[in-house]
Design a protein around this motif. Structure first.
Motif, PDB file in Angstrom:
ATOM      1  N   LEU A  76       0.821  -1.200   0.000  1.00 55.14           N
ATOM      2  CA  LEU A  76       0.000   0.000   0.000  1.00 55.14           C
ATOM      3  C   LEU A  76       0.860   1.257   0.000  1.00 55.14           C
ATOM      4  N   ASP A  77       2.010   1.183   0.669  1.00 61.10           N
ATOM      5  CA  ASP A  77       2.876   2.358   0.724  1.00 61.10           C
ATOM      6  C   ASP A  77       3.423   2.719  -0.655  1.00 61.10           C
ATOM      7  N   ILE A  78       3.505   1.750  -1.552  1.00 62.26           N
ATOM      8  CA  ILE A  78       4.011   1.991  -2.903  1.00 62.26           C
ATOM      9  C   ILE A  78       2.864   2.271  -3.871  1.00 62.26           C
ATOM     10  N   LEU A  79       1.836   1.429  -3.860  1.00 57.94           N
ATOM     11  CA  LEU A  79       0.751   1.519  -4.836  1.00 57.94           C
ATOM     12  C   LEU A  79      -0.324   2.526  -4.452  1.00 57.94           C
ATOM     13  N   GLY A  80      -0.462   2.827  -3.167  1.00 61.43           N
ATOM     14  CA  GLY A  80      -1.453   3.774  -2.720  1.00 61.43           C
ATOM     15  C   GLY A  80      -2.852   3.183  -2.637  1.00 61.43           C
ATOM     16  N   TYR A  81      -3.829   4.066  -2.425  1.00 61.31           N
ATOM     17  CA  TYR A  81      -5.217   3.685  -2.218  1.00 61.31           C
ATOM     18  C   TYR A  81      -6.051   4.076  -3.439  1.00 61.31           C
ATOM     19  N   LYS A  82      -6.960   3.200  -3.818  1.00 58.13           N
ATOM     20  CA  LYS A  82      -7.818   3.437  -4.979  1.00 58.13           C
ATOM     21  C   LYS A  82      -9.277   3.446  -4.544  1.00 58.13           C
ATOM     22  N   ALA A  83     -10.050   4.326  -5.153  1.00 53.95           N
ATOM     23  CA  ALA A  83     -11.493   4.347  -4.919  1.00 53.95           C
ATOM     24  C   ALA A  83     -12.194   4.812  -6.179  1.00 53.95           C
ATOM     25  N   ASN A  84     -13.456   4.362  -6.343  1.00 54.14           N
ATOM     26  CA  ASN A  84     -14.292   4.720  -7.492  1.00 54.14           C
ATOM     27  C   ASN A  84     -15.671   5.125  -6.980  1.00 54.14           C
ATOM     28  N   VAL A  85     -16.175   6.257  -7.466  1.00 49.63           N
ATOM     29  CA  VAL A  85     -17.514   6.689  -7.080  1.00 49.63           C
ATOM     30  C   VAL A  85     -18.276   7.103  -8.332  1.00 49.63           C
ATOM     31  N   THR A  86     -19.571   7.183  -8.218  1.00 52.05           N
ATOM     32  CA  THR A  86     -20.417   7.549  -9.358  1.00 52.05           C
ATOM     33  C   THR A  86     -21.613   8.354  -8.869  1.00 52.05           C
ATOM     34  N   VAL A  87     -22.192   9.125  -9.781  1.00 46.90           N
ATOM     35  CA  VAL A  87     -23.375   9.924  -9.460  1.00 46.90           C
ATOM     36  C   VAL A  87     -24.189  10.108 -10.733  1.00 46.90           C
ATOM     37  N   THR A  88     -25.509  10.158 -10.582  1.00 45.14           N
ATOM     38  CA  THR A  88     -26.408  10.358 -11.718  1.00 45.14           C
ATOM     39  C   THR A  88     -27.231  11.618 -11.502  1.00 45.14           C
ATOM     40  N   GLN A  89     -27.302  12.443 -12.545  1.00 46.29           N
ATOM     41  CA  GLN A  89     -28.123  13.647 -12.477  1.00 46.29           C
ATOM     42  C   GLN A  89     -29.602  13.287 -12.601  1.00 46.29           C
ATOM     43  N   PRO A  90     -30.487  14.195 -12.228  1.00 46.76           N
ATOM     44  CA  PRO A  90     -31.924  13.940 -12.409  1.00 46.76           C
ATOM     45  C   PRO A  90     -32.308  13.662 -13.856  1.00 46.76           C
ATOM     46  N   ASP A  91     -31.564  14.237 -14.840  1.00 44.86           N
ATOM     47  CA  ASP A  91     -31.918  14.022 -16.248  1.00 44.86           C
ATOM     48  C   ASP A  91     -31.266  12.778 -16.840  1.00 44.86           C
TER      49      ASP A  91
END
Length: 243
Positions: A76-91
């Motif tokens: 982890l100290d070399i590769l780091g932390y990964k995250a993915n998020v998403t959001v949808t608009q009303p349209d």
């Protein structure tokens, strides 16, 4: 322009505690929501494109725990932390955001990438006409070395025209430069200038705010900024995050 707009920022080796990464993440999502005037508000974990996960926690302590739970790989100290998020608009327009950060790998850059898609009924993609401002936010929050906005066709054309490697700094419709890069921009360089955090600068190449510059304009800008040293690549392995 293709259906997908990409806003990307990159930097090199920079160790950071997970608590600081969580604070950066939440600042990013808050500022993107503000830029969208609330349309991008309910960010969720991007566990399955068809079935987004739970809503992203609002407290940095909870976000940090989620990062730790999702990143259990070695180095982890070399590769780091990964995250993915998403959001949808009303349209129906939607956005994906992924970040890998906090590691010391000097052989490939760490990145923050925001992908913006139109809705199923051809409604506009999120932040249409505001991609330069989104780049200033993305690159500023993550204290990036360089960044750009583009679609895949433009990325390929610039890469081919200049023989660039994947990690080489380059121009897009707009380009972010860290402070030392920005100091090398010619004073008469034709672009709208947007300040970014940590002394960074975004150059918007469009003739009018919210427009899309011609590919020829982007190629000419890339050459000019290369000649000025603003797009100088860091030596690899990189020993610092920015030029």
């Amino acid at each position: 322009m293709s259906s997908e707009t990409v806003v990307r920022a990159a930097w090199w080796s920079r160790a950071e505690p997970v608590a600081q990464l969580a604070e950066r993440w939440l600042e990013l999502l808050t500022r993107l929501s503000e830029l969208s005037e609330g349309a991008l508000a309910e960010w969720r974990w991007d566990e399955d494109a068809r079935n987004p996960g739970q809503q992203v926690p609002a407290r940095s302590e909870d976000f940090a725990r989620a990062l730790e739970a999702a990143n259990t790989h070695d180095d982890l100290d070399i590769l780091g932390y990964k995250a993915n998020v998403t959001v949808t608009q009303p349209d129906g327009g939607y956005a994906h955001c992924r970040v890998q950060a906090g590691g010391t790998n000097g052989y490939s850059p760490f990145t923050a990438v925001l992908q913006l898609f139109p809705g199923p009924d051809a409604t506009a993609a999120p932040l249409t006409g505001r991609s330069a401002e989104a780049l200033a936010i993305l690159a500023g929050v993550w204290d990036a070395d360089y960044g750009l906005t583009y679609d895949r066709a433009l990325f390929k054309q610039v890469k081919t025209a200049f023989g660039l490697t994947a990690a080489h700094p380059r121009c897009g419709w707009s380009v972010h430069l860290s402070a030392h890069r920005a100091a090398r921009v010619p004073t008469d360089f034709p672009a709208r200038r947007l300040p970014a955090d940590h002394g960074g600068l975004v150059l918007d190449l469009a003739d009018t705010p919210g427009g899309t510059p011609a590919t020829e304009t982007v190629l000419a800008a890339h050459k000019a900024l290369t000649d000025s040293g603003s797009l100088e690549p860091l030596p690899v392995p990189a020993t610092r995050p920015k030029l």
